[in-house]
Design an enzyme around this catalytic site. Structure first.
Site, short mmCIF file in Angstrom:
data_model
loop_
_atom_site.label_atom_id
_atom_site.label_comp_id
_atom_site.label_asym_id
_atom_site.label_seq_id
_atom_site.Cartn_x
_atom_site.Cartn_y
_atom_site.Cartn_z
N HIS A 145 0.80 -1.12 0.03
CA HIS A 145 0.00 0.05 0.07
C HIS A 145 0.85 1.15 0.01
O HIS A 145 1.73 1.38 0.90
CB HIS A 145 -1.02 0.00 1.24
CG HIS A 145 -1.86 1.38 1.33
ND1 HIS A 145 -3.00 1.27 0.77
CD2 HIS A 145 -1.52 2.42 1.73
CE1 HIS A 145 -3.63 2.39 0.80
NE2 HIS A 145 -2.90 3.23 1.40
N CYS A 146 0.81 2.06 -1.04
CA CYS A 146 1.72 3.45 -1.19
C CYS A 146 0.83 4.72 -0.38
O CYS A 146 -0.07 4.80 -1.06
CB CYS A 146 1.97 3.58 -2.57
SG CYS A 146 3.12 4.75 -2.89
#
Length: 440
Positions: A145-146
């Site tokens: 997850h960025c």
């Protein structure tokens, strides 16, 4: 209300990125290429190199951000009661695994090898699928997850993310190099100026001046600054006359600049555009270009280890989550290289696609459906073949040695045969232990 505030906070970084992108475009195109760079050829070259990098980085960024997440297929959907029943029945459990084509196991460290079920989403997790607590959904072949995108990087946008990293790195390097080259010109314009660039009107006095186009001398600098810093036209004329009188008269020195000082009205002075006016401080352009250089130097420093890490992961067909949380196979074996295709090129094709000419463009070309992934056992097969060949060779050599010893030594050779047998047994024990270590 709390959830809304949290959602707004998560999008702050994305909004800042868009604002920084727009501001950088203004600084580079308007302040640098249009206002600072006077040479049209140079401006054209800079703009021609800047815009492809800018648009490719922006295109990849938008594709990574806006590509919709792929949903888990319907055949993996299952209510919690059915799952609880299947989990207790070993035969149904194995049948479900075989029917859905799941190769990996939820745990391989001394615990039961089971399927993985997601209660919030109500589905069995396919291979390499993970539930993201931030996105509140299961993501196929989830990488990570960025927070900078407020999005998960997975099967649907992994290629776009990789391209974005490479393009933003090239874009940042280009900005730092070219802006650093232009910065001294802005500094000279702010503090000294060039005689060949100065042609206009003093904003304070309304005195026009057209220096002779030649390199700026000390006398020229003093004259220019005197005119531009004078409060009235009379003071400007007096300063010019005083400097002209005090100027050294030498045949070797170049003639003083031909300055025509004429008083004009405030209206005509305001209407005349000065291409360059020497000042006594740093301009906004200098500060903004300096800030651009600083920001993108930090971007480059942060991208170098990130690019290196993702290059290593792509070379082994491994996701970021799998690197830190190795998975296992239902048929045995575990580690981070379960889905390694055997070569770097084959692993790259899993993400970038089979068509090499489409690799630089953010169009979806990843192989597979995001649910089923090939497991190549080429390395295992090669090791097994090598072990078998070694064993056969050892057996043949031992038989030949035994025959030769018995024939040559007669009755005394029996003792040697016993010792040789013990040695062979010891060798086979070592091979067996090595085999167990490889395939445990």
């Amino acid at each position: 209300m709390e959830r809304l505030e949290k959602l707004q906070l998560e999008w702050v970084l994305v909004v800042m990125e868009f604002a920084t992108t727009a501001w950088t475009y203004y600084v580079y195109v308007w302040l640098i290429c249009i206002q600072t760079t006077q040479n049209r050829v140079e401006s054209t070259i800079l703009l021609s190199a800047f815009h492809p990098l800018f648009f490719m980085a922006l295109w990849c960024f938008l594709k990574t951000l806006l590509t919709p997440r792929m949903a888990v297929p319907a055949e993996f959907k299952m209510d919690a009661k059915t799952w609880d029943y299947i989990e207790l029945d070993t035969s149904l459990h194995d049948y479900t695994r075989s029917h859905l084509g799941i190769k990996t196991v939820a745990s391989h460290r001394g615990q039961a090898k089971t399927l993985s079920y997601c209660y919030p989403c109500g589905n069995i997790k396919p291979d390499r699928c993970h539930h993201c607590s931030r996105c509140k959904a299961c993501v196929l072949r989830m990488d990570h997850h960025c927070p900078w995108l407020n999005r998960c990087v997975g099967f649907h946008n992994h290629k776009f993310f990789i391209l974005f990293l490479h393009y933003i790195f090239a874009y940042s390097v280009f900005l730092v190099i070219t802006c650093t080259g232009v910065l001294p010109r802005i500094w000279r314009r702010d503090w000294v100026g060039k005689a060949t660039d100065i042609k206009g009107v003093s904003q304070k006095t309304g005195v026009s001046f057209v220096p002779k186009e030649r390199p700026l001398s000390e006398n020229d600098t003093a004259l220019t600054l005197a005119i531009l810093t004078s409060s009235t036209a009379k003071e400007a004329k007096a300063a010019a006359a005083a400097i002209a009188v005090s100027a050294p008269s030498s045949s070797a020195s170049p003639p003083p600049p031909m300055v025509t000082a004429t008083a004009t009205t405030a209206t005509s002075a305001a209407g005349t555009k000065a291409s360059l006016i020497a000042g006594t401080g740093l301009s906004a352009a200098f500060l903004q270009v300096s800030l651009v250089i600083l920001i993108y130097i930090l971007v480059i420093i942060s991208l170098v280890p990130l690019l290196q890490m993702h290059a290593e992961l792509m070379a082994g067909n491994v996701t970021t989550l799998e690197q830190f949380r190795p998975i296992g196979l239902a048929t045995g074996g575990s580690g981070v290289d379960i889905f390694d295709m055997g070569s770097v090129a084959a692993n790259h094709r899993q993400i970038m696609g089979s068509h090499l000419w489409l690799w630089p463009f953010p169009v979806f070309t990843s192989l597979g459906d995001g649910v089923h992934f090939p497991v190549v056992v080429v390395v295992i097969v090669v090791v097994v073949v090598v072990v078998v060949v070694v064993v056969v060779v050892v057996v043949v050599v031992v038989v030949v040695v035994v025959v030769v010893v018995v024939v040559a030594a007669g009755a005394g050779g029996v003792v040697l045969v016993v010792k040789a047998t013990a040695s062979v047994k010891h060798t086979f024990s070592k091979l067996f232990l090595m085999y167990n270590a490889l395939f445990r």
